[in-house]
Design a protein around this motif. Structure first.
Motif, PDB file in Angstrom:
ATOM      1  N   THR A 103       0.821  -1.341   0.157  1.00 46.90           N
ATOM      2  CA  THR A 103       0.113  -0.082   0.073  1.00 46.90           C
ATOM      3  C   THR A 103       0.948   1.427   0.037  1.00 46.90           C
ATOM      4  O   THR A 103       0.521   2.131  -0.852  1.00 46.90           O
ATOM      5  N   THR A 104       1.963   1.247   0.789  1.00 48.26           N
ATOM      6  CA  THR A 104       2.942   2.358   0.865  1.00 48.26           C
ATOM      7  C   THR A 104       3.378   2.787  -0.535  1.00 48.26           C
ATOM      8  O   THR A 104       3.685   3.764  -0.997  1.00 48.26           O
TER       9      THR A 104
ATOM     10  N   LEU B  37     -10.439  -4.639   4.323  1.00 45.20           N
ATOM     11  CA  LEU B  37      -9.179  -4.289   5.331  1.00 45.20           C
ATOM     12  C   LEU B  37      -8.859  -2.913   4.451  1.00 45.20           C
ATOM     13  O   LEU B  37      -7.650  -2.871   3.980  1.00 45.20           O
ATOM     14  N   ARG B  38      -9.853  -1.969   4.402  1.00 44.57           N
ATOM     15  CA  ARG B  38      -9.371  -0.734   3.563  1.00 44.57           C
ATOM     16  C   ARG B  38      -8.185  -0.247   4.274  1.00 44.57           C
ATOM     17  O   ARG B  38      -8.574   0.244   5.570  1.00 44.57           O
ATOM     18  N   ASN B  39      -7.332   0.362   3.642  1.00 53.97           N
ATOM     19  CA  ASN B  39      -6.213   1.087   4.081  1.00 53.97           C
ATOM     20  C   ASN B  39      -5.493   2.220   3.050  1.00 53.97           C
ATOM     21  O   ASN B  39      -4.914   3.194   3.762  1.00 53.97           O
ATOM     22  N   LEU B  40      -5.594   2.197   1.846  1.00 58.35           N
ATOM     23  CA  LEU B  40      -5.223   2.860   1.285  1.00 58.35           C
ATOM     24  C   LEU B  40      -5.815   4.356   1.255  1.00 58.35           C
ATOM     25  O   LEU B  40      -5.071   5.333   1.233  1.00 58.35           O
ATOM     26  N   ASP B  41      -6.762   4.656   1.748  1.00 58.26           N
ATOM     27  CA  ASP B  41      -7.502   5.750   2.161  1.00 58.26           C
ATOM     28  C   ASP B  41      -6.627   6.378   3.305  1.00 58.26           C
ATOM     29  O   ASP B  41      -6.699   7.772   3.243  1.00 58.26           O
ATOM     30  N   LEU B  42      -6.104   5.707   4.302  1.00 59.84           N
ATOM     31  CA  LEU B  42      -5.524   6.322   5.270  1.00 59.84           C
ATOM     32  C   LEU B  42      -4.246   6.908   4.848  1.00 59.84           C
ATOM     33  O   LEU B  42      -3.549   7.671   5.261  1.00 59.84           O
TER      34      LEU B  42
ATOM     35  N   PRO C  99     -11.333   3.934  -3.230  1.00 62.43           N
ATOM     36  CA  PRO C  99     -11.316   3.334  -1.964  1.00 62.43           C
ATOM     37  C   PRO C  99     -12.268   2.210  -2.093  1.00 62.43           C
ATOM     38  O   PRO C  99     -13.068   2.099  -2.970  1.00 62.43           O
ATOM     39  N   THR C 100     -11.872   1.024  -1.417  1.00 60.55           N
ATOM     40  CA  THR C 100     -12.523  -0.095  -1.463  1.00 60.55           C
ATOM     41  C   THR C 100     -13.616   0.050  -0.315  1.00 60.55           C
ATOM     42  O   THR C 100     -13.712   0.792   0.588  1.00 60.55           O
ATOM     43  N   SER C 101     -14.290  -1.135  -0.426  1.00 61.56           N
ATOM     44  CA  SER C 101     -15.467  -1.489   0.753  1.00 61.56           C
ATOM     45  C   SER C 101     -14.792  -2.130   1.970  1.00 61.56           C
ATOM     46  O   SER C 101     -14.139  -2.804   2.135  1.00 61.56           O
ATOM     47  N   GLN C 102     -15.716  -1.875   3.097  1.00 57.37           N
ATOM     48  CA  GLN C 102     -15.360  -2.407   4.257  1.00 57.37           C
ATOM     49  C   GLN C 102     -16.172  -3.629   4.461  1.00 57.37           C
ATOM     50  O   GLN C 102     -16.054  -4.454   5.454  1.00 57.37           O
TER      51      GLN C 102
ATOM     52  N   SER D 249      -2.951  -4.306  -4.284  1.00 57.15           N
ATOM     53  CA  SER D 249      -3.578  -5.921  -4.161  1.00 57.15           C
ATOM     54  C   SER D 249      -3.373  -6.059  -2.752  1.00 57.15           C
ATOM     55  O   SER D 249      -2.746  -5.680  -1.916  1.00 57.15           O
ATOM     56  N   PRO D 250      -4.490  -6.663  -2.057  1.00 61.56           N
ATOM     57  CA  PRO D 250      -4.332  -7.504  -0.926  1.00 61.56           C
ATOM     58  C   PRO D 250      -3.267  -8.776  -0.832  1.00 61.56           C
ATOM     59  O   PRO D 250      -2.873  -9.257  -1.924  1.00 61.56           O
ATOM     60  N   ALA D 251      -2.849  -9.058   0.320  1.00 63.67           N
ATOM     61  CA  ALA D 251      -1.798 -10.029   0.698  1.00 63.67           C
ATOM     62  C   ALA D 251      -2.566 -11.450   0.382  1.00 63.67           C
ATOM     63  O   ALA D 251      -3.680 -11.628   0.129  1.00 63.67           O
ATOM     64  N   GLY D 252      -1.733 -12.464   0.096  1.00 63.41           N
ATOM     65  CA  GLY D 252      -2.265 -13.646  -0.056  1.00 63.41           C
ATOM     66  C   GLY D 252      -2.446 -13.957  -1.626  1.00 63.41           C
ATOM     67  O   GLY D 252      -1.945 -13.285  -2.360  1.00 63.41           O
ATOM     68  N   ILE D 253      -3.128 -15.191  -1.894  1.00 62.73           N
ATOM     69  CA  ILE D 253      -3.169 -15.638  -3.396  1.00 62.73           C
ATOM     70  C   ILE D 253      -4.681 -15.805  -3.290  1.00 62.73           C
ATOM     71  O   ILE D 253      -5.086 -16.882  -4.379  1.00 62.73           O
ATOM     72  N   GLU D 254      -5.718 -15.369  -2.620  1.00 58.38           N
ATOM     73  CA  GLU D 254      -6.874 -15.805  -2.646  1.00 58.38           C
ATOM     74  C   GLU D 254      -7.530 -15.005  -3.712  1.00 58.38           C
ATOM     75  O   GLU D 254      -6.990 -14.002  -4.405  1.00 58.38           O
ATOM     76  N   HIS D 255      -8.904 -14.979  -3.696  1.00 57.52           N
ATOM     77  CA  HIS D 255      -9.813 -14.188  -4.871  1.00 57.52           C
ATOM     78  C   HIS D 255      -9.346 -12.773  -5.104  1.00 57.52           C
ATOM     79  O   HIS D 255      -9.193 -12.316  -5.942  1.00 57.52           O
TER      80      HIS D 255
END
Lengths: 271, 119
Positions: free
Chosen positions: A18-19, A44-49, A88-91, A121-127
């Motif tokens: 995100t940084t 896990l929205r954090n980009l907005d912060l 931003p994404t949704s919570q 991207s979020p972490a992981g290799i999921e959806h």
């Protein structure tokens, strides 16, 4: 208009996706390119912060996908730079809300008005992570010089080569770049940390940049300012260099030598 | 090791250890990632066949897909050191396993519970 879709991905969490997404997007905008940075980390929205616009979020990515809001209602224009927008994404806890055809529709609409679409991207290799990388033209693999991060990066590189839209449609492969973050020249010198060449050799992808471990990154996130707006900090300058290379410029790597501590600083134990 | 090295023993360079471990684990993971889906089934079938002749454990047979220059290689490694040969062996082939008689349950009209009319 041929907007480029760039994903920042890593597999492992906490390496600085995100940084880096905020810094790369802001860096592109500072060079005059119309840029939007999208948060794919549903729930896990954090980009907005990190971008400092958390109090201006009204509608989000999922609202637009579901047709509950229009794109221009959800996009947040950056107050520091006219070319920069945050999406931003949704919570919501429903991670599958990120439907692939919906994402494609939104990206196609964004392509009409932007030069660069930066996907965090979020972490992981999921959806969520797969959806974030699926439409990418280029990928920035954010990696720490540390075994688990390098291994997960290798995994993500494999997924980009087999599961992305470009792979599935037999198009030119996604262009992958290595962004080495939290690099500490002092520790590399002491033999405590993987060196740039080690990581480059193991992952065998071209190096986009090396971001030194720096106090300014935490300070920037504290205040919600992408670190590239801090011209004085080594990390900010290193991100500027990385953006320049992304645009095809040749730039020497910097900040790879241990910082010299002044006598007084060492005396008082301040870094 | 020179005198200096003796007096000031080098601390173990952990970055080198990290690099070497990564190289090994990633070589392994990349190979299995590129492997076709039928490998586990093939491995199981091969174990069944080889198992008719020698007693081997699962981990003694490894199937990999690799490359040698331009050629794709299907590599099958069977470790039979210390494996017990099964007897008896006739004409170079192990005795066929005896077919297991298949039991077919026939309905016994007398076994119907009293409330069911036997047809």
């Amino acid at each position: 208009m041929t907007a480029k879709v760039i994903v920042l991905t890593s597999g492992k969490g906490g390496v600085g996706k995100t940084t880096s997404a905020a810094a790369v997007a802001a860096g592109l905008a500072l060079r005059g390119h119309r840029t939007v940075v999208i948060d794919f980390d549903v729930g896990l929205r954090n980009l907005d912060l990190i971008m400092g616009c958390e109090r201006r979020v009204v509608f989000d990515f999922i609202n637009v996908i579901n047709g509950d809001a229009k794109l221009n209602q959800a996009l947040i224009k950056d107050k520091r730079n006219d070319s920069l927008y945050v999406f931003p994404t949704s919570q919501t806890r429903d991670k599958d809300a990120l439907k692939r055809d919906g994402v494609e529709r939104v990206l196609d609409e964004l392509k009409e008005s932007f030069d660069y679409i930066v996907c965090d991207s979020p972490a992981g290799i999921e959806h969520g992570a797969i959806t974030a990388l699926y439409f990418a033209d280029e990928a920035i693999i954010v990696t720490n010089p540390e075994v688990s991060s390098v291994r997960d990066s290798d995994r993500i590189i494999g997924i980009l080569a087999s599961k992305s839209r470009r792979a599935e449609h037999n198009m030119d492969p996604v262009a992958v770049h290595l962004l080495l973050t939290r690099y500490s020249p002092e520790r590399v010198l002491k033999g405590e940390m993987l060196a740039i060449d080690d990581v480059k050799e193991i992952l065998s992808i071209p190096l986009l940049g090396v971001i030194p471990e720096s106090e300014s990154v935490l300070k920037a996130s504290n205040t919600g300012t992408p670190v590239v707006f801090d011209d004085q900090s080594p990390a900010g300058q290193a991100y500027h260099d990385a953006v320049a290379r992304l645009l095809g410029e040749q730039r020497e790597l910097r900040f790879l030598k241990p910082e010299r501590r002044s006598f007084f600083r060492s005396l008082f134990g301040r870094a | 090791m020179g005198l200096l090295g003796f007096l000031f023993p080098e601390r173990r360079n952990t970055a080198v250890i990290a690099r070497d471990r990564l190289k090994i684990v990633l070589a392994h993971e990349r190979a299995s990632r590129a492997a076709p889906d039928f490998l586990p089934a093939l491995q199981k079938d091969l174990l069944d066949v080889v198992g008719r002749y020698v007693e081997i454990r699962d981990e003694m047979l490894r199937v990999n897909v690799g490359r040698s220059g331009e050629t794709s290689l299907l590599e099958i490694n069977v470790e039979i050191d210390g494996a017990k040969v099964k007897s008896p062996v006739k004409n170079g082939a192990a005795a066929e396993p005896k077919p297991v008689p298949i039991k077919v349950a026939k309905p016994d009209p007398s076994s119907h519970p009293p409330w069911v009319k036997p047809s």
